[in-house]
Scaffold this active site. Structure first.
Site, PDB file in Angstrom:
ATOM      1  N   SER A  21       0.853  -1.192   0.000  1.00 16.85           N
ATOM      2  CA  SER A  21       0.000   0.000   0.000  1.00 16.85           C
ATOM      3  C   SER A  21       0.888   1.241   0.000  1.00 16.85           C
ATOM      4  O   SER A  21       2.039   1.166  -0.419  1.00 16.85           O
ATOM      5  CB  SER A  21      -0.937  -0.042   1.212  1.00 16.85           C
ATOM      6  OG  SER A  21      -1.929   0.946   1.098  1.00 16.85           O
ATOM      7  N   ASN A  22       0.363   2.362   0.443  1.00 16.96           N
ATOM      8  CA  ASN A  22       1.153   3.592   0.482  1.00 16.96           C
ATOM      9  C   ASN A  22       0.711   4.440   1.669  1.00 16.96           C
ATOM     10  O   ASN A  22      -0.159   4.030   2.441  1.00 16.96           O
ATOM     11  CB  ASN A  22       1.025   4.343  -0.855  1.00 16.96           C
ATOM     12  CG  ASN A  22      -0.418   4.672  -1.167  1.00 16.96           C
ATOM     13  OD1 ASN A  22      -1.076   5.395  -0.422  1.00 16.96           O
ATOM     14  ND2 ASN A  22      -0.945   4.107  -2.245  1.00 16.96           N
ATOM     15  N   ARG A  23       1.281   5.617   1.813  1.00 20.65           N
ATOM     16  CA  ARG A  23       1.111   6.404   3.033  1.00 20.65           C
ATOM     17  C   ARG A  23      -0.129   7.292   3.039  1.00 20.65           C
ATOM     18  O   ARG A  23      -0.321   8.080   3.970  1.00 20.65           O
ATOM     19  CB  ARG A  23       2.361   7.275   3.245  1.00 20.65           C
ATOM     20  CG  ARG A  23       3.577   6.450   3.661  1.00 20.65           C
ATOM     21  CD  ARG A  23       4.864   7.213   3.406  1.00 20.65           C
ATOM     22  NE  ARG A  23       4.876   8.488   4.091  1.00 20.65           N
ATOM     23  CZ  ARG A  23       5.421   8.696   5.282  1.00 20.65           C
ATOM     24  NH1 ARG A  23       5.999   7.710   5.918  1.00 20.65           N
ATOM     25  NH2 ARG A  23       5.411   9.885   5.827  1.00 20.65           N
ATOM     26  N   ALA A  88      -4.865   7.634  -3.697  1.00 19.55           N
ATOM     27  CA  ALA A  88      -3.482   7.269  -4.009  1.00 19.55           C
ATOM     28  C   ALA A  88      -3.502   5.804  -4.437  1.00 19.55           C
ATOM     29  O   ALA A  88      -3.404   4.888  -3.612  1.00 19.55           O
ATOM     30  CB  ALA A  88      -2.601   7.474  -2.789  1.00 19.55           C
TER      31      ALA A  88
END
Ligand code: CTP
Length: 215
Positions: A21-23, A88
């Protein structure tokens, strides 16, 4: 107006318990949904996994993966006048996620990835006279890369921000953005709370909606 917003990250499973995943925390997109609802618009929010609560008065469609986000947005877009793509999206997903938990001895040393579709590009054939707004979170060469994305994705506007700038980026409640539109000079907005960025953005969508050609 009917405004469709995407927010949050996507999660791409490696196995039954692990993911890539991402932030993204979803703060900016959720602020857009809140501001649009407060301004009296009908809002659908396609939301990846986030810890914060979505606003009242917004219809929420929860998704996990990029492919689920694409399917949900494709289903919602025909009813919308504008799409604000603040999510995102993970650009890659594991090629062969395991249905069960892999024990550490079974984990491959390298995980093979495949490209996820570009959601905005995938929705472009359905655009019609809808307003498409993208976001570009960058760490360098901010305006040039945002301008390239504006053109490549056929957007009406893109909200660019340098996520390394003080007061901008993930997990903070403020943002410093520059709004780019085709054929117009970039417009830099001052340091604002994310809800104030969202309010200005909704006001801009309202203006663009009055200027767009009839369907
Ligand atoms: N986006 C999308 N689908 C993807 C990736 C991004 O629709 N698979 C959208 C984002 O929601 C955002 C815009 O495209 O509104 C720009 O996202 P960004 O991640 O900056 O763009 P990429 O095309 O992934 O560009 P790059 O990785 O080359 O920086």
């Amino acid at each position: 107006m009917k405004i469709l917003v995407s927010a949050g990250p996507t999660r791409e499973p490696i196995d039954a318990v692990r993911f890539l995943s991402n932030r993204s925390t979803g703060r900016m997109g959720i602020a857009v949904a809140r501001a649009a609802a407060e301004a009296g618009h009908e809002v659908a929010l396609v939301l990846g996994p986030v810890a914060i609560e979505p606003p009242d008065g917004v219809r929420v469609v929860r998704v996990e993966t990029a492919l689920e986000m694409l399917a949900a947005l494709r289903a919602e877009l025909p009813a919308a006048d504008a799409l604000v793509m603040a999510a995102a999206v993970a650009d890659f997903r594991p090629a062969a996620p395991a249905a069960r938990k892999l024990h550490k001895g079974e984990m491959p040393a390298a995980i093979q990835l495949v490209r996820n579709p570009d959601i905005l590009a995938g929705l472009r054939p359905l655009k019609g006279n809808r307003i498409f707004c993208g976001f570009a979170a960058e760490t360098d060469d901010v305006l040039a890369s945002a301008a390239r994305k504006l053109a490549r994705k056929g957007l009406d506007l893109i909200v660019a921000n340098d996520v390394t700038a003080p007061g901008a980026g993930f997990a903070v409640d403020t943002n410093v953005v520059t709004v780019l539109r085709p054929g117009a000079a970039p417009e830099r907005w001052p340091l604002l709370s994310k809800i104030d960025v969202a309010r200005r953005l909704v006001a801009l969508l309202e203006t663009l909606a009055t200027e767009r050609p009839a369907p």
